[in-house]
Design a protein around this motif. Structure first.
Motif, PDB file in Angstrom:
ATOM      1  N   ARG A   1      15.078  22.249  32.998  1.00 10.84           N
ATOM      2  CA  ARG A   1      16.410  21.449  33.497  1.00 10.84           C
ATOM      3  C   ARG A   1      15.878  19.796  33.558  1.00 10.84           C
ATOM      4  O   ARG A   1      16.943  19.136  34.075  1.00 10.84           O
ATOM      5  CB  ARG A   1      16.634  21.980  34.966  1.00 10.84           C
ATOM      6  N   TYR A   2      14.753  19.450  33.403  1.00 11.90           N
ATOM      7  CA  TYR A   2      14.475  18.019  33.575  1.00 11.90           C
ATOM      8  C   TYR A   2      13.333  17.712  32.447  1.00 11.90           C
ATOM      9  O   TYR A   2      12.774  18.581  31.794  1.00 11.90           O
ATOM     10  CB  TYR A   2      13.882  17.600  34.882  1.00 11.90           C
ATOM     11  N   HIS A   3      13.562  16.117  32.129  1.00 15.60           N
ATOM     12  CA  HIS A   3      12.393  15.549  31.367  1.00 15.60           C
ATOM     13  C   HIS A   3      11.769  14.579  32.199  1.00 15.60           C
ATOM     14  O   HIS A   3      12.447  13.688  32.683  1.00 15.60           O
ATOM     15  CB  HIS A   3      13.018  15.224  30.203  1.00 15.60           C
ATOM     16  N   PRO A   4      10.699  14.861  32.649  1.00 15.50           N
ATOM     17  CA  PRO A   4       9.786  13.845  33.709  1.00 15.50           C
ATOM     18  C   PRO A   4       9.708  12.358  33.101  1.00 15.50           C
ATOM     19  O   PRO A   4      10.031  12.409  31.934  1.00 15.50           O
ATOM     20  CB  PRO A   4       8.464  14.442  33.723  1.00 15.50           C
ATOM     21  N   VAL A   5       9.508  11.656  33.921  1.00 12.36           N
ATOM     22  CA  VAL A   5       9.269   9.978  33.602  1.00 12.36           C
ATOM     23  C   VAL A   5       8.356   9.974  32.585  1.00 12.36           C
ATOM     24  O   VAL A   5       7.021  10.325  33.172  1.00 12.36           O
ATOM     25  CB  VAL A   5       9.153   9.288  34.837  1.00 12.36           C
ATOM     26  N   GLU A   6       8.695   9.431  31.553  1.00 10.05           N
ATOM     27  CA  GLU A   6       7.683   9.228  30.232  1.00 10.05           C
ATOM     28  C   GLU A   6       7.539   7.764  29.868  1.00 10.05           C
ATOM     29  O   GLU A   6       8.491   7.116  29.806  1.00 10.05           O
ATOM     30  CB  GLU A   6       8.155  10.166  29.043  1.00 10.05           C
ATOM     31  N   LEU A   7       6.610   7.322  29.662  1.00 10.66           N
ATOM     32  CA  LEU A   7       6.193   5.801  29.348  1.00 10.66           C
ATOM     33  C   LEU A   7       6.053   5.759  27.783  1.00 10.66           C
ATOM     34  O   LEU A   7       5.569   6.871  27.252  1.00 10.66           O
ATOM     35  CB  LEU A   7       4.632   5.366  29.926  1.00 10.66           C
ATOM     36  N   LEU A   8       6.993   4.966  27.329  1.00  4.85           N
ATOM     37  CA  LEU A   8       7.100   4.837  25.819  1.00  4.85           C
ATOM     38  C   LEU A   8       5.836   3.999  25.325  1.00  4.85           C
ATOM     39  O   LEU A   8       6.075   2.680  25.647  1.00  4.85           O
ATOM     40  CB  LEU A   8       8.242   4.409  25.229  1.00  4.85           C
ATOM     41  N   LYS A   9       4.609   4.484  24.779  1.00  3.44           N
ATOM     42  CA  LYS A   9       3.755   3.628  24.404  1.00  3.44           C
ATOM     43  C   LYS A   9       3.508   3.371  22.685  1.00  3.44           C
ATOM     44  O   LYS A   9       2.680   2.675  22.342  1.00  3.44           O
ATOM     45  CB  LYS A   9       2.632   4.164  24.889  1.00  3.44           C
ATOM     46  N   ASP A  10       4.055   4.423  21.903  1.00  2.00           N
ATOM     47  CA  ASP A  10       3.558   4.537  20.665  1.00  2.00           C
ATOM     48  C   ASP A  10       4.602   4.727  19.773  1.00  2.00           C
ATOM     49  O   ASP A  10       5.618   5.644  19.713  1.00  2.00           O
ATOM     50  CB  ASP A  10       2.506   5.826  20.641  1.00  2.00           C
TER      51      ASP A  10
ATOM     52  N   VAL B   1      19.307  18.077  33.227  1.00  2.00           N
ATOM     53  CA  VAL B   1      20.598  18.606  33.230  1.00  2.00           C
ATOM     54  C   VAL B   1      20.813  19.303  34.409  1.00  2.00           C
ATOM     55  O   VAL B   1      20.046  19.993  35.034  1.00  2.00           O
ATOM     56  CB  VAL B   1      20.147  19.882  32.185  1.00  2.00           C
ATOM     57  N   TRP B   2      22.259  19.244  34.816  1.00  2.97           N
ATOM     58  CA  TRP B   2      22.935  20.121  35.733  1.00  2.97           C
ATOM     59  C   TRP B   2      23.620  21.128  35.354  1.00  2.97           C
ATOM     60  O   TRP B   2      24.906  20.789  34.875  1.00  2.97           O
ATOM     61  CB  TRP B   2      23.642  19.086  36.720  1.00  2.97           C
ATOM     62  N   ALA B   3      22.986  22.521  35.291  1.00  2.00           N
ATOM     63  CA  ALA B   3      23.801  23.234  34.434  1.00  2.00           C
ATOM     64  C   ALA B   3      25.095  23.864  35.530  1.00  2.00           C
ATOM     65  O   ALA B   3      26.120  23.899  34.852  1.00  2.00           O
ATOM     66  CB  ALA B   3      23.021  24.712  34.613  1.00  2.00           C
TER      67      ALA B   3
ATOM     68  N   LYS C   1      26.805  18.553  33.455  1.00  4.10           N
ATOM     69  CA  LYS C   1      26.529  17.363  32.978  1.00  4.10           C
ATOM     70  C   LYS C   1      25.302  17.281  32.813  1.00  4.10           C
ATOM     71  O   LYS C   1      24.050  18.148  33.260  1.00  4.10           O
ATOM     72  CB  LYS C   1      27.109  16.352  34.174  1.00  4.10           C
ATOM     73  N   ALA C   2      24.885  16.101  32.070  1.00  2.15           N
ATOM     74  CA  ALA C   2      23.532  15.774  31.732  1.00  2.15           C
ATOM     75  C   ALA C   2      23.311  14.112  31.975  1.00  2.15           C
ATOM     76  O   ALA C   2      24.517  13.549  31.450  1.00  2.15           O
ATOM     77  CB  ALA C   2      23.099  16.260  30.479  1.00  2.15           C
ATOM     78  N   GLN C   3      22.205  13.779  32.170  1.00  2.00           N
ATOM     79  CA  GLN C   3      21.984  12.292  32.285  1.00  2.00           C
ATOM     80  C   GLN C   3      20.795  11.938  31.586  1.00  2.00           C
ATOM     81  O   GLN C   3      19.616  12.764  31.573  1.00  2.00           O
ATOM     82  CB  GLN C   3      21.937  11.918  33.448  1.00  2.00           C
TER      83      GLN C   3
END
Length: 287
Positions: free
Chosen positions: A86-95, A152-154, A158-160
């Motif tokens: 239900r979530y995608h953790p905080v990810e650093l964009l490096k590559d 995601v909030w099933a 809604k999703a954000q």
């Protein structure tokens, strides 16, 4: 679930300014990805070495890997984060080479609540464009181009997705295009950036599709698009748009994208609404 308003985001950004000045701020009652992405972005810019959160939100912050994104030891024991949920953790964009992988991973998150392949494809294409923008307009010194997270909030249907980059900002980027000088003198740069074909680097492989695609999809979905850069903001909600100036400054660009899970998003419809670039036809866009 209530949709995110521009006032929600602006209030939180003002709290982040208070945090910078006093090392304390009020926490929201209900946290969303935009809270975590902006907090991580702000604290990384200030090289924070410690973080203390109220008990009511620290569990969520740990689930979203806030401490890990800041390279700070979490007060919680290590946990296994599901590849899909239900979530995608905080990810650093490096590559920059990982753009497709990041877009695919985020799109797969929504498969748990959406079986419509057109919608999944639209989300993935939109994310590929927007994440790519982080690298195209970078001004980084530490190798981190931005942060992204999603949820995601099933039950709320809604999703954000929230994306905060470390770029030069929308106005500075568009000022590289001399054809936009007159417009930038009198118009809101965040709104201009959501138009088809607008780019700071014409003729250099930057098509200007990213935010235009996001706006086109969310207009048809009755969703939310919030764009913030410098002292300017643009907010779209249920096809009602507003642009405004802000007292506080946001370094780089912040995007908040929120949509209704029960309404299809079709990237083909959006692309068909754009004039085709000279020398291209439909086969260059659709399989």
């Amino acid at each position: 679930m209530n949709r995110t308003s521009s006032a929600d985001v602006e209030h939180w950004l003002s709290q982040l300014e208070t945090l910078q000045q006093t090392q304390r701020c009020d926490s929201p009652r209900f946290m969303k990805p935009f809270h975590l992405a902006t907090l991580a972005h702000s604290l990384r810019q200030r090289n924070a070495t410690q973080l203390a959160l109220p008990e009511k939100i620290e569990g969520y912050a740990d689930t979203m890997n806030l401490w890990g994104a800041l390279d700070i030891v979490s007060p919680f024991p290590p946990k296994e984060r599901r590849a899909a949920g239900r979530y995608h953790p905080v990810e650093l964009l490096k590559d920059e080479a990982s753009i497709d992988g990041a877009a695919t991973a985020l799109a797969n998150l929504f498969r748990s609540v959406c079986s419509n392949e057109r919608t999944i494809d639209a989300i993935q294409t939109m994310l590929r464009e927007l994440i790519g923008n982080c690298y195209a307009h970078s001004a980084v010194t530490d190798g981190v181009y931005g942060v992204i997270c999603a949820q995601v909030w099933a039950g709320g249907r809604k999703a954000q997705i929230a994306l905060a980059d470390s770029g030069i900002g929308i106005r500075a980027s568009l000022q590289q295009n001399h054809l936009l000088f007159d417009r930038l003198n009198v118009e809101n740069s965040c709104e201009i950036a959501t138009e088809y074909g607008v780019t700071g680097k014409p003729g250099k492989g930057h098509s200007g599709y990213g935010l235009a695609v996001a706006r086109g999809l969310l207009e048809r979905n009755n969703g939310v698009l919030y764009v913030r850069s410098g002292h300017e903001a643009f907010y779209l909600s249920s096809n009602a748009a507003q642009k405004f100036s802000t007292d506080s400054k946001w370094d780089g660009t912040l995007l908040v994208i929120e949509w209704d899970l029960d309404q299809q998003m079709d990237i083909k419809v959006v692309y068909e609404s754009f004039p085709l670039p000279e020398g291209l036809d439909d086969d260059d866009f659709f399989i």
